[in-house]
Motif scaffolding. Structure first.
Motif, mmCIF file in Angstrom:
data_model
loop_
_atom_site.group_PDB
_atom_site.id
_atom_site.type_symbol
_atom_site.label_atom_id
_atom_site.label_comp_id
_atom_site.label_asym_id
_atom_site.label_seq_id
_atom_site.Cartn_x
_atom_site.Cartn_y
_atom_site.Cartn_z
ATOM 1 N N ARG A 134 0.848 -1.211 0.000
ATOM 2 C CA ARG A 134 0.000 0.000 0.000
ATOM 3 C C ARG A 134 0.877 1.252 0.000
ATOM 4 O O ARG A 134 2.028 1.210 0.479
ATOM 5 C CB ARG A 134 -0.900 -0.004 1.252
ATOM 6 N N PRO A 135 0.314 2.384 -0.480
ATOM 7 C CA PRO A 135 1.121 3.612 -0.548
ATOM 8 C C PRO A 135 1.594 4.111 0.823
ATOM 9 O O PRO A 135 2.553 4.864 0.915
ATOM 10 C CB PRO A 135 0.172 4.632 -1.196
ATOM 11 N N ASP A 136 0.933 3.677 1.908
ATOM 12 C CA ASP A 136 1.390 4.101 3.251
ATOM 13 C C ASP A 136 2.456 3.163 3.807
ATOM 14 O O ASP A 136 2.854 3.285 4.966
ATOM 15 C CB ASP A 136 0.191 4.186 4.216
ATOM 16 N N GLY A 137 2.908 2.192 2.985
ATOM 17 C CA GLY A 137 3.996 1.319 3.409
ATOM 18 C C GLY A 137 3.547 0.006 4.017
ATOM 19 O O GLY A 137 4.348 -0.890 4.239
ATOM 20 N N ARG A 138 2.245 -0.104 4.302
ATOM 21 C CA ARG A 138 1.768 -1.353 4.910
ATOM 22 C C ARG A 138 1.519 -2.425 3.844
ATOM 23 O O ARG A 138 1.386 -2.104 2.660
ATOM 24 C CB ARG A 138 0.492 -1.070 5.685
ATOM 25 N N ASN A 184 -6.828 -0.266 7.248
ATOM 26 C CA ASN A 184 -6.328 -1.652 7.256
ATOM 27 C C ASN A 184 -5.725 -1.991 5.895
ATOM 28 O O ASN A 184 -6.320 -1.698 4.856
ATOM 29 C CB ASN A 184 -7.460 -2.631 7.582
ATOM 30 N N PRO A 185 -4.536 -2.587 5.883
ATOM 31 C CA PRO A 185 -3.858 -2.817 4.603
ATOM 32 C C PRO A 185 -4.566 -3.795 3.667
ATOM 33 O O PRO A 185 -4.201 -3.868 2.489
ATOM 34 C CB PRO A 185 -2.473 -3.336 5.010
ATOM 35 N N ASN A 186 -5.550 -4.532 4.156
ATOM 36 C CA ASN A 186 -6.328 -5.396 3.253
ATOM 37 C C ASN A 186 -7.275 -4.574 2.382
ATOM 38 O O ASN A 186 -7.904 -5.102 1.471
ATOM 39 C CB ASN A 186 -7.148 -6.416 4.039
ATOM 40 N N VAL A 187 -7.398 -3.286 2.698
ATOM 41 C CA VAL A 187 -8.303 -2.392 1.975
ATOM 42 C C VAL A 187 -7.487 -1.532 1.006
ATOM 43 O O VAL A 187 -6.543 -0.853 1.414
ATOM 44 C CB VAL A 187 -9.092 -1.511 2.978
ATOM 45 N N TYR A 188 -7.869 -1.578 -0.274
ATOM 46 C CA TYR A 188 -7.204 -0.740 -1.279
ATOM 47 C C TYR A 188 -7.588 0.728 -1.091
ATOM 48 O O TYR A 188 -6.746 1.625 -1.133
ATOM 49 C CB TYR A 188 -7.605 -1.209 -2.685
ATOM 50 N N GLY A 189 -8.873 0.959 -0.915
ATOM 51 C CA GLY A 189 -9.373 2.318 -0.721
ATOM 52 C C GLY A 189 -10.802 2.263 -0.211
ATOM 53 O O GLY A 189 -11.400 1.182 -0.137
ATOM 54 N N SER A 190 -11.351 3.425 0.142
ATOM 55 C CA SER A 190 -12.674 3.458 0.774
ATOM 56 C C SER A 190 -13.607 4.434 0.091
ATOM 57 O O SER A 190 -13.192 5.516 -0.329
ATOM 58 C CB SER A 190 -12.554 3.867 2.245
ATOM 59 N N VAL A 191 -14.878 4.017 -0.009
ATOM 60 C CA VAL A 191 -15.956 4.911 -0.408
ATOM 61 C C VAL A 191 -16.755 5.158 0.869
ATOM 62 O O VAL A 191 -17.397 4.244 1.396
ATOM 63 C CB VAL A 191 -16.850 4.255 -1.487
ATOM 64 N N ILE A 217 -9.352 9.097 9.251
ATOM 65 C CA ILE A 217 -8.766 8.147 8.286
ATOM 66 C C ILE A 217 -7.432 8.688 7.780
ATOM 67 O O ILE A 217 -6.428 7.971 7.715
ATOM 68 C CB ILE A 217 -9.729 7.893 7.102
ATOM 69 N N ARG A 218 -7.417 9.984 7.441
ATOM 70 C CA ARG A 218 -6.194 10.605 6.887
ATOM 71 C C ARG A 218 -5.039 10.613 7.884
ATOM 72 O O ARG A 218 -3.879 10.638 7.504
ATOM 73 C CB ARG A 218 -6.508 12.029 6.399
ATOM 74 N N LYS A 219 -5.361 10.599 9.179
ATOM 75 C CA LYS A 219 -4.287 10.520 10.188
ATOM 76 C C LYS A 219 -3.596 9.167 10.130
ATOM 77 O O LYS A 219 -2.456 9.014 10.566
ATOM 78 C CB LYS A 219 -4.850 10.753 11.587
ATOM 79 N N ARG A 220 -4.320 8.151 9.603
ATOM 80 C CA ARG A 220 -3.739 6.806 9.592
ATOM 81 C C ARG A 220 -3.205 6.388 8.230
ATOM 82 O O ARG A 220 -2.361 5.496 8.153
ATOM 83 C CB ARG A 220 -4.795 5.771 10.016
ATOM 84 N N THR A 221 -3.742 6.954 7.135
ATOM 85 C CA THR A 221 -3.354 6.449 5.816
ATOM 86 C C THR A 221 -3.593 7.490 4.727
ATOM 87 O O THR A 221 -4.452 8.372 4.886
ATOM 88 C CB THR A 221 -4.125 5.159 5.461
ATOM 89 N N ASN A 222 -2.829 7.338 3.621
ATOM 90 C CA ASN A 222 -3.006 8.214 2.451
ATOM 91 C C ASN A 222 -3.649 7.449 1.287
ATOM 92 O O ASN A 222 -3.507 7.829 0.140
ATOM 93 C CB ASN A 222 -1.650 8.791 2.020
#
Lengths: 89, 387
Positions: B8-12, B71-78, B96-101
């Motif tokens: 994932r782009p956040d490294g996870r 969670n790294p099993n998630v590509y992205g969220s709607v 959400i943004r505090k945890r992932t990009n």
């Protein structure tokens, strides 16, 4: 095989089959040289060493309570001869 | 050991590649369900909360929502909200943004103009996101990238004798390999907290272990409940459990013998490469699993005696039992028969190899029984009732 010893420090084994009075206790490693002094329900505990009154009963390698009476090897170990004891918290 | 996962782009590193349709509140849950039903590759859940909660309770919901999206099993969220709920969209997006990009789009039902317009827009966005997700190539990663949640439910005497010690064996191997293993279910530490606390790496960690147990007990006392009284239950005693210490020792065996390196509050982000850690979760299975999933675990290993179907929307749940009758009776729900730990011929170590191999296969894409059956039940911990 009719009992399981979870940790080498344990002074009780757990019956993994119903055990009848007079049966020899056998764990995975072989006979324990202990005979059941009474019928033991499956998954209940049975002493594999002498446990004197006031001594800790050890399962999972940890103290689970104190013996309320002297417990002979082969005896059922449960609420009738074990007291709950909260250790230094 | 290695697995095939998704960077994932956040490294996870993820082991699944889902698009999450995230309902911010109960009032957005059915809209999210409709959207998810129209786009293959998406997942959602019924969010019972998100509004009318007291502060600490709302925080649990916020942390679970942010953690699921991250969670790294998630590509992205709607993300879908109604518009007037207490968990406002901007708060949720900030969390959400505090945890992932990772990719994120948002729709507010009251602003879109009702269900049908929201569904149309959200389906379009979800379809596009699923397409992008499908282009992510799997790569090979070491075991040390895993954060594994552990759980027990529907326990019976075999849980403490076979399945939990087997999970403990896995947990020790994960810790030794530089991965993270999470021990959960604070209510089930009670009576053995002094034994767990001895394993804290620092006096601070030991104090935290006592704190989460005592905090839990106090919260229950506020509503007149005493955990230590009447426990073990008459049923537990009939099954052979004599004291609360003994009952809790069976549960904490899932944490193996490693030192406890950290204690996390419910649904807070767990660090990778941390060895054995604890998360403060309820004994209730869906909410405990959800807390660990929100913490970022990619997979949960779950022991059961009586047999349970528990799954999760974003995290595969591997079910194991030490009860050979339960395994025979509920093969469609249970992944691994751990009864050889009790009856042989395999040893605990042999079965540890079996479990680790299954873990690697599931992390590389093999479906668990709960996934194949489509189990996604979900609950979020509560501190008190609705106001």
């Amino acid at each position: 095989m009719n009992v399981m010893i979870i940790d080498p420090k344990d002074n009780v084994a757990v019956a993994v089959e119903p055990v009848k009075k007079g049966e020899a206790l056998e764990a995975r490693g072989g006979l324990l040289g202990v005979t059941a002094r009474e019928d033991i329900t499956i998954y209940h505990k049975i002493a594999i060493r002498s446990i004197a009154k006031g001594e800790p009963v050890v399962k999972y390698g940890e103290h689970i309570g104190l013996a309320k009476a002297d417990i002979e090897p082969g005896s059922h170990v449960h609420t009738h001869n074990v007291a709950d004891h909260r250790e230094a918290l | 050991m290695v697995f095939q996962g998704y960077r994932r782009p956040d490294g996870r590193i993820g082991v699944r590649n889902k698009v999450l349709i995230l309902p911010v509140s109960a009032c957005a849950s059915d809209t999210a369900r409709i959207v998810a039903s129209r786009v293959e590759g998406t997942v959602t859940f019924n969010n019972q909360n998100g509004c009318s909660q007291v502060g600490a309770d709302q925080q649990f919901t916020m942390d679970v929502m942010a953690g699921f999206a991250a969670n790294p099993n998630v590509y992205g969220s709607v993300v879908i909200s109604l518009g007037c709920e207490n968990c406002q969209m901007d708060m949720v997006v900030d969390a959400i943004r505090k945890r992932t990009n990772k990719p994120l789009v948002q729709f507010i039902i009251q602003e879109c103009g009702g269900t049908l317009k929201t569904v149309e827009l959200a389906v379009q966005a979800a379809e596009k996101m699923v397409e992008e997700a499908s282009k992510v190539k799997k790569e090979t990663f070491p075991l040390s990238e895993l954060i594994v949640g552990t759980e027990c439910g529907g326990s019976d005497p075999t849980s403490g004798l076979a399945a939990n010690p087997l999970i403990g064996e896995m947990s020790d191997r994960l810790a030794a390999a530089g991965a993270t293993s999470i021990l959960s279910e604070t209510t089930e530490f009670i009576g053995a907290e002094h034994i767990l606390a001895r394993r804290g790496v620092t006096p601070e960690v030991s104090a935290q272990i006592y704190d989460i147990v005592h905090r839990y007990e106090k919260a229950l006392q506020l509503v007149g409940e005493e955990v230590r009284a009447g426990n073990p239950s008459p049923g537990n005693k009939a099954g052979g459990l004599t004291t609360l210490e003994e009952k809790s020792l069976g549960c904490i065996h899932k944490g193996g013998h490693s030192p406890v390196n950290a204690v996390y509050d419910y649904a807070k982000q767990v660090e990778p490469h941390k060895g054995l850690v604890i998360m403060d979760t309820p004994g209730n299975d869906p909410s405990s699993v959800a807390g660990m999933a929100a913490g970022g675990c990619q997979v949960v290993v779950f022991s059961t005696g009586r047999g349970t179907p528990t799954g999760n929307p974003i995290v595969p749940v591997i079910k194991i039992t030490g009860n050979k009758l339960t395994y025979a009776n509920m093969k469609d729900n249970i992944d691994i028969d751990a009864s050889p730990v009790l009856y042989g011929p395999q040893t605990l170590e042999d079965m540890g190899d079996v479990l680790m191999e299954e873990l690697m296969e599931v992390c590389s894409g093999k479906l668990t029984k709960a996934e194949a059956l489509g189990y996604t039940e979900m609950a979020i911990a509560r501190v008190c009732n609705y106001v």
